[in-house]
Design an enzyme around this catalytic site. Structure first.
Site, PDB file in Angstrom:
ATOM      1  N   CYS A 137       0.763  -1.259  -0.067  1.00 47.60           N
ATOM      2  CA  CYS A 137       0.060   0.040   0.018  1.00 47.60           C
ATOM      3  C   CYS A 137       0.684   1.311   0.028  1.00 47.60           C
ATOM      4  O   CYS A 137       2.163   1.185  -0.367  1.00 47.60           O
ATOM      5  CB  CYS A 137      -0.762  -0.077   1.172  1.00 47.60           C
ATOM      6  SG  CYS A 137      -0.296   0.185   2.716  1.00 47.60           S
ATOM      7  N   ARG A 139      -3.313  -0.316   5.496  1.00 42.77           N
ATOM      8  CA  ARG A 139      -3.938  -1.584   4.624  1.00 42.77           C
ATOM      9  C   ARG A 139      -2.964  -2.887   4.527  1.00 42.77           C
ATOM     10  O   ARG A 139      -3.403  -4.017   4.863  1.00 42.77           O
ATOM     11  CB  ARG A 139      -4.432  -1.332   3.066  1.00 42.77           C
ATOM     12  CG  ARG A 139      -5.393  -0.201   3.147  1.00 42.77           C
ATOM     13  CD  ARG A 139      -5.676   0.277   1.784  1.00 42.77           C
ATOM     14  NE  ARG A 139      -4.434   1.468   1.692  1.00 42.77           N
ATOM     15  CZ  ARG A 139      -4.446   2.002   0.547  1.00 42.77           C
ATOM     16  NH1 ARG A 139      -5.165   1.986  -0.522  1.00 42.77           N
ATOM     17  NH2 ARG A 139      -3.300   3.058   0.465  1.00 42.77           N
ATOM     18  N   ASP A 147      -8.418   3.523   0.901  1.00 40.01           N
ATOM     19  CA  ASP A 147      -7.636   3.932   2.091  1.00 40.01           C
ATOM     20  C   ASP A 147      -8.207   4.310   3.533  1.00 40.01           C
ATOM     21  O   ASP A 147      -8.919   5.359   3.334  1.00 40.01           O
ATOM     22  CB  ASP A 147      -6.584   5.007   1.528  1.00 40.01           C
ATOM     23  CG  ASP A 147      -5.398   5.208   2.485  1.00 40.01           C
ATOM     24  OD1 ASP A 147      -5.512   4.799   3.574  1.00 40.01           O
ATOM     25  OD2 ASP A 147      -4.596   5.785   2.064  1.00 40.01           O
TER      26      ASP A 147
HETATM   27  P1  4NP Z   1      -1.937   2.865   3.983  1.00 38.90           P
HETATM   28  O1  4NP Z   1      -2.597   4.638   4.486  1.00 38.90           O
HETATM   29  O2  4NP Z   1      -1.387   3.350   2.537  1.00 38.90           O
HETATM   30  O3  4NP Z   1      -2.955   2.046   3.809  1.00 38.90           O
HETATM   31  O4  4NP Z   1      -0.810   2.517   4.889  1.00 38.90           O
HETATM   32  C1  4NP Z   1      -1.942   5.481   4.429  1.00 38.90           C
HETATM   33  C2  4NP Z   1      -1.242   5.789   5.479  1.00 38.90           C
HETATM   34  C3  4NP Z   1      -0.380   6.822   5.587  1.00 38.90           C
HETATM   35  C4  4NP Z   1      -0.720   7.885   4.851  1.00 38.90           C
HETATM   36  C5  4NP Z   1      -1.655   7.569   3.805  1.00 38.90           C
HETATM   37  C6  4NP Z   1      -2.100   6.401   3.782  1.00 38.90           C
HETATM   38  N1  4NP Z   1      -0.164   9.336   4.936  1.00 38.90           N
HETATM   39  O5  4NP Z   1      -0.498   9.983   4.187  1.00 38.90           O
HETATM   40  O6  4NP Z   1       0.794   9.519   5.793  1.00 38.90           O
END
Ligand code: 4NP
Length: 158
Positions: free
Chosen positions: A3, A9, A120
């Site tokens: 991800c 995720r 997300d």
């Molecule tokens: P992930 O979610 O891709 O599912 O781990 C996110 C975690 C952090 C951020 C964006 C999405 N961020 O912008 O820091």
């Protein structure tokens, strides 16, 4: 399992698939990574990812976020992206090592060819993490069914 931040995720996806593989007696190496190495490298999974996973008896507390690297195509047989933007990131990071026979969207295991995304949950609150857990859980059941080798246990000699 890949991800963006490797804290919401894909850590759930790693924990879920690893736990299902173990229960199925499969000796699979399961890992996860993020395509944005600036955000959260070295961090534990998001507290809500940990909480929701724990409610399903999946412990992801010892995971540590890392960046996706092109060499992951050498180390793994399958690379699952949580969403199409992540699959594009994977192509850009991997360049010549990108192998389209190994990389796919996770939800294409459940809905072949539909290119659906795992949303997300980062900007939302707890209900979003439950939705994501359920989606990933179903997709991982399909992966186990799809790639499990036929059992040789209890087979009688001819
Ligand atoms: P992930 O979610 O891709 O599912 O781990 C996110 C975690 C952090 C951020 C964006 C999405 N961020 O912008 O820091």
């Amino acid at each position: 399992m890949v991800c963006l931040g490797n804290i919401c995720r894909s850590p759930m996806a790693e924990g879920i698939l690893e736990s299902k593989a173990k229960m199925a007696g499969l000796n699979w190496m399961v890992d996860s990574a993020g395509t944005n190495n600036g955000y959260h490298v070295g961090e534990q999974p998001h507290p809500l990812s940990q909480k929701v996973a724990r409610q399903h008896a999946v412990d992801i507390s010892t995971q540590c976020a890392r960046a996706f690297v092109a060499e992951d195509f050498d180390r793994f047989d399958k690379i699952y992206a949580m969403s199409s933007d992540i699959l594009n990131d994977i192509k850009n990071i991997s360049r010549k090592k990108f192998d389209s026979s190994k990389a796919d969207l996770l939800l294409n295991e459940l809905y072949p060819g539909e290119n659906r995304n795992v949303p997300d949950p980062w900007f939302g609150d707890e209900p979003g993490y439950h939705v994501v857990f359920e989606m990933i859980d179903k997709a991982c059941d399909k992966i186990i069914k799809h790639y499990r080798q036929p059992s040789t246990v209890n087979r009688q000699p001819l």
